[in-house]
Design a protein around this motif. Structure first.
Motif, PDB file in Angstrom:
ATOM      1  N   PHE A  79     -87.349 -63.267  -1.250  1.00 27.82           N
ATOM      2  CA  PHE A  79     -87.092 -63.940  -2.517  1.00 27.82           C
ATOM      3  C   PHE A  79     -88.380 -64.035  -3.330  1.00 27.82           C
ATOM      4  CE2 PHE A  79     -87.523 -68.052  -4.679  1.00 27.82           C
ATOM      5  CZ  PHE A  79     -86.485 -67.989  -5.581  1.00 27.82           C
ATOM      6  N   VAL A  80     -88.286 -63.740  -4.639  1.00 24.69           N
ATOM      7  CA  VAL A  80     -89.418 -63.907  -5.557  1.00 24.69           C
ATOM      8  C   VAL A  80     -88.876 -64.496  -6.859  1.00 24.69           C
ATOM      9  CG1 VAL A  80     -91.260 -62.791  -6.865  1.00 24.69           C
ATOM     10  CG2 VAL A  80     -90.645 -61.915  -4.610  1.00 24.69           C
ATOM     11  N   LEU A  81     -89.543 -65.530  -7.349  1.00 21.05           N
ATOM     12  CA  LEU A  81     -89.188 -66.139  -8.629  1.00 21.05           C
ATOM     13  C   LEU A  81     -90.454 -66.268  -9.451  1.00 21.05           C
ATOM     14  CD1 LEU A  81     -87.241 -67.754 -10.524  1.00 21.05           C
ATOM     15  CD2 LEU A  81     -87.965 -69.801  -9.265  1.00 21.05           C
ATOM     16  N   HIS A  82     -90.484 -65.634 -10.638  1.00 18.28           N
ATOM     17  CA  HIS A  82     -91.631 -65.747 -11.539  1.00 18.28           C
ATOM     18  C   HIS A  82     -91.304 -66.763 -12.625  1.00 18.28           C
ATOM     19  CE1 HIS A  82     -92.495 -61.705  -9.823  1.00 18.28           C
ATOM     20  NE2 HIS A  82     -93.690 -62.249  -9.786  1.00 18.28           N
ATOM     21  N   VAL A  83     -92.229 -67.710 -12.820  1.00 16.05           N
ATOM     22  CA  VAL A  83     -92.040 -68.761 -13.818  1.00 16.05           C
ATOM     23  C   VAL A  83     -93.239 -68.743 -14.764  1.00 16.05           C
ATOM     24  CG1 VAL A  83     -91.733 -71.232 -14.200  1.00 16.05           C
ATOM     25  CG2 VAL A  83     -90.802 -70.175 -12.124  1.00 16.05           C
ATOM     26  N   LEU A  84     -92.984 -68.581 -16.049  1.00 21.08           N
ATOM     27  CA  LEU A  84     -94.037 -68.634 -17.057  1.00 21.08           C
ATOM     28  C   LEU A  84     -94.277 -70.106 -17.383  1.00 21.08           C
ATOM     29  CD1 LEU A  84     -95.854 -66.887 -18.836  1.00 21.08           C
ATOM     30  CD2 LEU A  84     -94.053 -66.948 -20.565  1.00 21.08           C
ATOM     31  N   CYS A  85     -95.530 -70.558 -17.252  1.00 25.56           N
ATOM     32  CA  CYS A  85     -95.870 -71.966 -17.449  1.00 25.56           C
ATOM     33  C   CYS A  85     -96.712 -72.146 -18.713  1.00 25.56           C
ATOM     34  CB  CYS A  85     -96.645 -72.498 -16.242  1.00 25.56           C
ATOM     35  SG  CYS A  85     -95.723 -72.382 -14.696  1.00 25.56           S
ATOM     36  N   LYS A  87    -101.813 -66.042 -20.421  1.00 26.42           N
ATOM     37  CA  LYS A  87    -100.455 -66.284 -19.922  1.00 26.42           C
ATOM     38  C   LYS A  87    -100.532 -66.737 -18.463  1.00 26.42           C
ATOM     39  CE  LYS A  87     -97.530 -62.846 -19.066  1.00 26.42           C
ATOM     40  NZ  LYS A  87     -96.563 -61.758 -19.256  1.00 26.42           N
ATOM     41  N   ILE A  88     -99.915 -67.881 -18.164  1.00 24.16           N
ATOM     42  CA  ILE A  88     -99.960 -68.470 -16.827  1.00 24.16           C
ATOM     43  C   ILE A  88     -98.608 -68.231 -16.156  1.00 24.16           C
ATOM     44  CG2 ILE A  88    -100.283 -70.580 -15.498  1.00 24.16           C
ATOM     45  CD1 ILE A  88    -101.770 -71.672 -18.055  1.00 24.16           C
ATOM     46  N   THR A  89     -98.621 -67.504 -15.049  1.00 24.37           N
ATOM     47  CA  THR A  89     -97.398 -67.199 -14.312  1.00 24.37           C
ATOM     48  C   THR A  89     -97.506 -67.751 -12.901  1.00 24.37           C
ATOM     49  OG1 THR A  89     -97.135 -65.153 -15.567  1.00 24.37           O
ATOM     50  CG2 THR A  89     -95.836 -65.369 -13.559  1.00 24.37           C
ATOM     51  N   MET A  90     -96.496 -68.493 -12.508  1.00 22.89           N
ATOM     52  CA  MET A  90     -96.405 -69.017 -11.150  1.00 22.89           C
ATOM     53  C   MET A  90     -95.348 -68.197 -10.421  1.00 22.89           C
ATOM     54  SD  MET A  90     -96.753 -70.980  -8.615  1.00 22.89           S
ATOM     55  CE  MET A  90     -95.661 -71.170  -7.250  1.00 22.89           C
ATOM     56  N   ALA A  91     -95.715 -67.625  -9.287  1.00 22.96           N
ATOM     57  CA  ALA A  91     -94.778 -66.817  -8.499  1.00 22.96           C
ATOM     58  C   ALA A  91     -94.426 -67.576  -7.232  1.00 22.96           C
ATOM     59  CB  ALA A  91     -95.396 -65.476  -8.156  1.00 22.96           C
TER      60      ALA A  91
END
Length: 97
Positions: A18-24, A54-58
């Motif tokens: 499972f992978v979920l990318h969230v732009l913060c 751009k801040i991305t939390m994976a």
């Protein structure tokens, strides 16, 4: 099994985690989400800051599986082992959910 018996090259059984990318919007938001992900067992999670800020939390699971099955058309494992791999992968999918 029919497809494996007909294969002439290498075959690999692969289960992707499972992978979920969230732009913060803010780094603090990403850090909070990262803490929650780690505390929830998603140990491969991380934060990336791009060139433009751009801040991305994976959020990443550790539930991966990659096993060679055949080499140059020769089956290297038994049908029983492949059935076992399918059960393990299905269990990992349930854990992802």
């Amino acid at each position: 099994m029919t497809a494996l018996e007909k294969a002439t090259g290498d075959a690999v059984f692969k289960f992707e985690p499972f992978v979920l990318h969230v732009l913060c919007r803010e780094l603090q938001d990403a850090q909070l989400l990262h803490s929650v992900a780690i505390d929830s067992g998603f140990r491969n999670s991380g934060i990336t800051v791009g060139r433009g800020g751009k801040i991305t939390m994976a959020v990443r699971s550790t539930h991966c599986l990659e096993v060679p099955l055949s080499h140059k058309g020769r089956l290297m494992v038994s049908e029983e082992y492949i059935e076992f791999l399918v059960r393990v992968a299905n269990q990992k999918m349930e854990e992802n959910i």
